[in-house]
Design an enzyme around this catalytic site. Structure first.
Site, short mmCIF file in Angstrom:
data_model
loop_
_atom_site.label_atom_id
_atom_site.label_comp_id
_atom_site.label_asym_id
_atom_site.label_seq_id
_atom_site.Cartn_x
_atom_site.Cartn_y
_atom_site.Cartn_z
N GLU A 1 -103.62 91.51 -27.65
CA GLU A 1 -103.30 90.61 -26.79
C GLU A 1 -104.40 90.58 -25.65
O GLU A 1 -104.46 91.63 -24.96
CB GLU A 1 -101.74 90.62 -26.04
CG GLU A 1 -101.28 89.50 -25.55
CD GLU A 1 -100.71 88.41 -26.52
OE1 GLU A 1 -100.91 88.72 -27.82
OE2 GLU A 1 -100.12 87.29 -26.14
N GLU B 1 -123.62 105.26 -9.99
CA GLU B 1 -124.27 106.05 -11.14
C GLU B 1 -124.29 105.42 -12.29
O GLU B 1 -125.08 105.27 -13.20
CB GLU B 1 -123.47 107.45 -11.23
CG GLU B 1 -123.88 108.43 -10.14
CD GLU B 1 -122.78 109.81 -10.22
OE1 GLU B 1 -121.57 109.17 -10.03
OE2 GLU B 1 -123.34 110.65 -9.93
N LYS C 1 -94.02 93.28 -24.58
CA LYS C 1 -94.76 92.04 -25.19
C LYS C 1 -95.66 91.40 -24.13
O LYS C 1 -95.06 90.75 -23.03
CB LYS C 1 -93.82 91.07 -25.71
CG LYS C 1 -94.39 89.95 -26.46
CD LYS C 1 -93.19 89.27 -26.96
CE LYS C 1 -93.65 87.79 -27.93
NZ LYS C 1 -94.46 86.99 -27.09
N GLU D 1 -92.55 97.97 -28.09
CA GLU D 1 -93.87 97.98 -27.31
C GLU D 1 -93.41 96.40 -26.19
O GLU D 1 -92.64 95.86 -26.48
CB GLU D 1 -94.99 97.59 -28.04
CG GLU D 1 -95.34 98.43 -29.00
CD GLU D 1 -96.41 97.85 -30.04
OE1 GLU D 1 -96.96 96.51 -29.79
OE2 GLU D 1 -96.47 98.24 -31.17
N ASP E 1 -119.57 103.91 -9.46
CA ASP E 1 -120.16 102.72 -9.92
C ASP E 1 -121.71 102.59 -10.03
O ASP E 1 -122.26 102.26 -10.49
CB ASP E 1 -119.56 101.45 -9.08
CG ASP E 1 -118.00 101.48 -9.42
OD1 ASP E 1 -117.29 100.61 -8.79
OD2 ASP E 1 -117.55 102.23 -10.09
N LYS F 1 -90.54 97.06 -33.53
CA LYS F 1 -91.31 97.14 -34.96
C LYS F 1 -90.71 98.31 -35.76
O LYS F 1 -90.60 99.35 -35.09
CB LYS F 1 -92.67 97.03 -34.88
CG LYS F 1 -93.43 96.25 -34.08
CD LYS F 1 -94.96 96.35 -33.84
CE LYS F 1 -95.60 95.55 -32.93
NZ LYS F 1 -96.96 95.81 -32.43
N SER G 1 -96.45 85.23 -36.88
CA SER G 1 -95.71 85.23 -35.43
C SER G 1 -94.41 85.82 -35.65
O SER G 1 -93.88 86.30 -36.72
CB SER G 1 -95.47 83.72 -35.26
OG SER G 1 -95.14 83.01 -36.33
N ASP H 1 -124.01 102.10 -12.83
CA ASP H 1 -125.06 100.82 -12.55
C ASP H 1 -126.70 101.35 -12.70
O ASP H 1 -127.33 100.86 -13.27
CB ASP H 1 -125.24 100.33 -11.43
CG ASP H 1 -123.73 99.46 -11.22
OD1 ASP H 1 -123.37 99.25 -9.86
OD2 ASP H 1 -123.01 99.17 -11.95
N1 LIG Z 1 -97.79 89.99 -27.31
C1 LIG Z 1 -97.82 91.50 -27.62
O1 LIG Z 1 -97.98 92.20 -26.88
C2 LIG Z 1 -97.52 91.72 -29.16
C3 LIG Z 1 -97.65 90.75 -30.07
C4 LIG Z 1 -97.29 91.17 -31.27
C5 LIG Z 1 -97.15 89.98 -32.26
O2 LIG Z 1 -97.54 88.80 -32.02
C6 LIG Z 1 -97.04 90.48 -33.71
C7 LIG Z 1 -97.10 89.42 -34.81
C8 LIG Z 1 -96.71 89.77 -35.92
F1 LIG Z 1 -96.63 89.38 -37.12
C9 LIG Z 1 -96.48 91.09 -36.26
C10 LIG Z 1 -96.54 92.30 -35.31
C11 LIG Z 1 -96.86 91.99 -34.10
O3 LIG Z 1 -96.77 92.83 -33.07
C12 LIG Z 1 -96.88 92.43 -31.40
N2 LIG Z 1 -97.13 93.25 -30.68
C13 LIG Z 1 -97.33 93.01 -29.46
N3 LIG Z 1 -97.26 94.10 -28.51
#
Ligand SMILES: NC(=O)c1cc2c(=O)c3cc(F)ccc3oc2nc1N
Length: 336
Positions: free
Chosen positions: A179, A41, A121, A119, A39, A295, A88, A43
């Protein structure tokens, strides 16, 4: 402390080199969590650049690491139109819901096997970042999905948000979704601080992150250890990928922080097992998650399935059962 260069040209060369080093070490520390220098270095590099910029203000560029924390607080937030809408997610609450989602996807595509990316959320607030020629030009909250609040000055204070994409030929235009979240330890520290100051406490890290990002004064935001995981792109020119997994890899290669626990599976049963495994595992994470996001991996498949008015047909959120209310409701019957 070596003398400040005597000419603007020498100062400009040194400032450019310092910026490159600082961006690099900032990425090592805040994105990869793998610093190479101390840190002290780091800074020292910052102090040297600040000293040169003070003597040669014409060298101060908006993406200089010395410009992360802006100055005067804003009166309010401007509205800004996202380049592509931020939709959403529909919710799944059981394995059956996930199987139904899988059936809809496979029948919609007319194929019997598809790959999914799963993933964590992150339980924070969605933000939209826009980079033009590799420079961060805007940061916005999700808002109503079409328009968000312009919180650029506050987003710039998040150390894991790159101010510039440090590659020779960055994408001409790149919209990145992520996020913003507050690690639980920072949440506890912040609430202890507020408790001591007799201020109202934040109910949970998500509220604390939202409250911190929507501060009018970026200097306040800068004192909150906010962090980000990016998870998608919106409008993009010059970033090639056929699958969502490749998109995540490309974003990580550009210097963005991508959550390391994403996995690719070839069947919904594997997705279900992975989701269930995180129901218990999540207590070991330094941040809150409220489920996982599933997804379709193929971007062509995503485009074919498209979206309804509010949510994509190619993604769904698997939600954990809501936390049982831990606060005991005060005895509401007053003993007379
Ligand atoms: N909170 C999350 O970690 C997170 C949120 C979304 C989304 O809200 C989201 C909304 C969409 F319409 C499409 C993909 C998405 O992918 C996402 N992927 C994530 N990892």
């Amino acid at each position: 402390q070596a003398a400040i260069p005597a000419t603007l040209e020498q100062a400009a060369r040194e400032a450019e080199e310092l910026r490159r080093q600082i961006h690099y070490h900032n990425h090592r520390y805040y994105v990869l969590d793998a610093p190479e220098i101390s840190d002290a270095e780091f800074d020292a590099l910052m102090r040297r650049l600040i000293a040169i910029e003070q003597v040669y203000p014409s060298l101060i560029t908006p993406d200089s690491p010395t410009q992360r924390v802006g100055g005067a607080p804003a009166e309010g937030f401007d509205r800004t139109l996202h380049l592509t809408p931020m939709l959403s997610l529909a919710n799944a609450f059981s394995a059956e819901d996930l199987r139904a989602f899988d059936n809809r996807v496979r029948s919609g595509l007319g194929t019997d096997r598809v790959e999914y990316v799963v993933e964590l959320k992150i339980d924070g607030l969605a933000v939209n970042l826009v980079y033009e020629a590799g420079r961060l030009v805007r940061g916005a909250t999700r808002g109503d999905g079409q328009y968000g609040e312009d919180v650029t000055a506050n987003v710039r204070t998040i150390r894991s948000v790159p101010l510039v994409l440090p590659i020779a030929n960055p994408p001409a235009l790149l919209e990145v979704r992520g996020e913003v979240y507050m690690p639980r330890r920072e949440f506890d520290r912040l609430n202890d601080e507020r408790q001591a100051a007799g201020e109202a406490l934040f109910a949970n890290p998500r509220n604390a992150a939202a409250g911190s990002l929507r501060q009018l004064d970026p200097r306040v935001t800068a004192r909150r250890a906010l962090d980000i995981f990016v998870y998608a792109t919106g409008r993009r020119e010059g970033l090639e990928a056929d699958t969502h997994a490749q998109t995540l890899e490309a974003l990580a290669a550009l210097g963005f922080k991508v959550n390391p626990y994403y996995r690719v599976f070839g069947s919904i049963e594997e997705v279900i097992d992975y989701c269930h495994s995180w129901s218990e595992r999540r207590v070991d994470l330094p941040y809150d998650i409220d489920g996982l996001v599933i997804k379709l991996n193929s971007l062509a498949g995503q485009a074919r399935l498209g979206a309804t008015a509010k949510d994509p047909r190619w993604a769904i959120a698997f939600k954990f059962p809501a936390e049982q209310a831990t606060t005991i409701v005060e005895d509401i019957f007053v003993r007379v």
